[in-house]
Design an enzyme around this catalytic site. Sequence first.
Site, short mmCIF file in Angstrom:
data_model
loop_
_atom_site.label_atom_id
_atom_site.label_comp_id
_atom_site.label_asym_id
_atom_site.label_seq_id
_atom_site.Cartn_x
_atom_site.Cartn_y
_atom_site.Cartn_z
N GLU A 25 -17.17 21.60 -56.55
CA GLU A 25 -17.77 20.27 -56.62
C GLU A 25 -18.72 20.07 -55.48
OE1 GLU A 25 -15.23 16.60 -56.01
OE2 GLU A 25 -13.93 18.16 -55.19
N ASP A 84 -29.40 31.98 -52.52
CA ASP A 84 -27.97 32.07 -52.18
C ASP A 84 -27.34 33.26 -52.88
OD1 ASP A 84 -25.57 31.49 -51.02
OD2 ASP A 84 -25.08 29.83 -52.35
N LYS A 141 -21.61 22.43 -65.73
CA LYS A 141 -22.04 21.77 -64.51
C LYS A 141 -22.38 20.34 -64.90
CE LYS A 141 -25.29 22.98 -60.89
NZ LYS A 141 -26.14 24.13 -60.49
#
Length: 784
Positions: free
Chosen positions: A504, A643, A541
Amino acid sequence: SLQRFWMLLIYFLLIYDSHNMSVCRYPLGMSGGQIQDEDISASSQWSESTAARYGRLDFEEGDGAWCPEITVEPDNLKEFLQIDLRSLYFITLVGTQGRHAGGIGNEFAQMYKIKYSRDGSRWISWRNRQGKQVIEGNRNAYDIVLKDLEPPIIARFVRFMPVTDHSMNVCMRVELYGCEWLDGLVSYNAPVGGQMKLPGFPVYVNDSVYDGAVIHSMTEGLGQLTDGVCGLDDFIHSHVYNVWPGYDYVGWSNESFPGGYVEIMFEFDRTRNFTSMKIHCNNMFSWHVKVFRQVVCYFRSESDWEPSPLFFSPVVDEKNPSARFVTVNLANHMASAIKCQFYFADAWMLFSEITFQSDTAMYNTTLAPPKTGLPPNTQPGQWRPTLCRGRHCKPARRDWQQHVRHPCADHGPATNQWTIIDTPGLLHCVPASSSTAASKSTTTSVGQDGVPHYAEADIVNLQGVTGSNTYAIPALTMDLLSGKDVAVEEFPRKLLTFKEKLGEGQFGEVHLCEAEGMQEFINKEFLFDIPEDQLVLVAVKMLRSDANKNARNDFLKEIKIMSRLKDPNIIRLLAVCIYSDPLCMITEYMENGDLNQFLSRHEPEGQLALLSNAPTVSNLCYMAAQIASGMKYLSSLNFVHRDLATRNCLVGKNYTIKIADFGMSRNLYSGDYYRIQGRAVLPIRWMSWESILLGKFTTASDVWAFGVTLWEILNFCKEQPYSQLTDEQVIENTGEFFRDQKRQIYLPQPVLCPDSLYKVMLGCWRRNTKERPSFQEIHRALLE
Ligand SMILES: *[C@@H]1O[C@H](CO)[C@@H](O)[C@H](O)[C@H]1NC(C)=O
Ligand SMILES: *[C@@H]1O[C@H](CO)[C@@H](O)[C@H](O)[C@H]1NC(C)=O
Ligand SMILES: *[C@@H]1O[C@H](CO)[C@@H](O)[C@H](O)[C@H]1NC(C)=O
Ligand SMILES: *[C@@H]1O[C@H](CO)[C@@H](O)[C@H](O)[C@H]1NC(C)=O
Ligand SMILES: *[C@@H]1O[C@H](CO)[C@@H](O)[C@H](O)[C@H]1NC(C)=O
């Protein structure tokens, strides 16, 4: 926001620089006033004007110091000045001073002893490493005398007890120096250490500074495992002067433990949320000393032990004899006590330090500026460099700077006068006053290397929607994309069944769900080899319904971008729910979960490797090649992932891999990200130096992260990159990459890693972005 990030970062670098952050020697508040009067008490007082509260170093209030009621006699040591620090502190230094009172006073303590307590009831007499209790004090009434505490003290209460060799009047002013004891460890109980018989001389690996009871085993104390000194690679030698061989380590022989393990119990000050445990172990395998083979930890929160323990097996390393920190992920277990069984991998196990990271201890305090400055009247020369202090242990074999250096440190003494400027193809330090003007010139769109250099404003920043990172693309590409419609269909929400929360963020959550009838919604060109009626696992998501307008717009933009990404090694957007709130994006999920968890479940070598059916080096290469292939696709579209890490790759059947992006929001990996004031969250251990220092994210910085990802894979994800460095040291290392004076530290070659693969990694970590390989080249190299 990135601009702000790096300005903040530079600001922190400067704070570290000016206050010598990594050394735990801050005044705890006698002189600065943070310790309240009511927390200072004494056995007695001569008068109201020499009460305990006047015992503050460098203060001249009252009659100028604390003085006990009666003359101190050599054989009657009952007087003390006591300080309550209200919570546990790691105390490394003490300062004392006599009563001067503007020339009227002439009382001081020539000698003193220290007693301390963690709970206020059991008092322990401090002894130095040679066993001596008495500390040399003052020679006159006015000078401050500072004494290192070797070993340091971990305590809440401290008593100063004046000692004399003849009857005399004594007065004292004192200060304690140290830092908060973030580990919260109150005691460890362990079997007593042994004695090794090497040819020629014995090696004593007992816990010589343990402050609890030692009978058959050690109970209720702390000692060498928490004294801030990490042992050397060769356990026979020590940093400490004038001690016996083996001094730094506590060790056990498998002969005394028929069960094959040593059990150590750790008790804490309160129930904590544990992130990790780091054990500094010796690995001189030529002397039959090795890192433990496995550890099994049990957790006790209230009064009960949790039934299911946590298992962890480090890589067995028979190549590199260096002592090292082994990091055990404690997976956010809540506990006030932890009991761990360390299994022998050879005849001996030697530990020198054990540290714990838990809730606030992770981020908060490392960024808090020190309460006050340096101790008064100390010359810089008195700041003896210590190799492993203040819980920021570092390996002795590396000559780390004592504190974070500004990347421009070599350009002049006042580092805050300088700043790094990035003009295409040229990085240099300039005086800060000219930096604003200079940085405006960085909006040039094409650099000398032919690769576009995007100014901050050109990057469509999609970060922050669900708290997770996503692809950043140049505005130009965005325009090309926006001409087309979203190429995925709306999915009926009611066909999704929630299974698990994957993570989250600030504005949303990622759930693992089962989807019914997904096949109909999948683009025809993308074939699933599963029957029509079977449930499909998907990641959903979701944007919180109360998210603001910007977050909604970003979320819709992300859908647009995701829907264009079609590659066998990139997670696909399958469908969306955007007709009603909450907005959802439905992407593929793969049955083996993420690559980090997948690999860390396996034993890399030996018998266990066969039993656990561990991937071979060629399987690992195959997985890495797929990541390179997915990245090749992204880079061909000028997408920057930002990332890339094993936690962001998913594993399917037969070692297939797809790159995803929701790692950042997962609690499991919170330790991989660096927080700035609890807001910006960055994967600094995977980031290139230019991303950290300049906020510059390009395909070349993705290549850097790929190198780190490859390193994780070859390590079976058993260790975090640079696990022996703190976040601050990682950032400092980044500065070394920028300065390029051969002081930068590279990740070491993993035990299982062939030379050819390590060469690929080193290529990814070249300073000059132009010299790093492209994903095409990497992909080709991995296929060979
Ligand atoms: C540890 O061993 C040394 C050397 O034999 C000895 O002097 C010392 O008393 C021992 N300490 C403890 C706590 O057993
Ligand atoms: C422990 O910390 C993690 C990460 O901060 C958090 O997500 C989790 O809810 C915490 N657990 C408890 C029981 O507070
Ligand atoms: C201790 O370890 C050594 C080396 O691995 C091994 O040869 C020996 O059998 C072990 N002893 C016991 C009692 O397990
Ligand atoms: C950080 O520390 C402060 C003071 O110790 C505390 O009030 C605050 O809640 C902490 N923040 C976090 C995110 O833990
Ligand atoms: C797994 O991969 C190998 C070669 O990469 C292939 O021959 C085999 O058919 C694959 N198995 C499955 C079940 O896909």
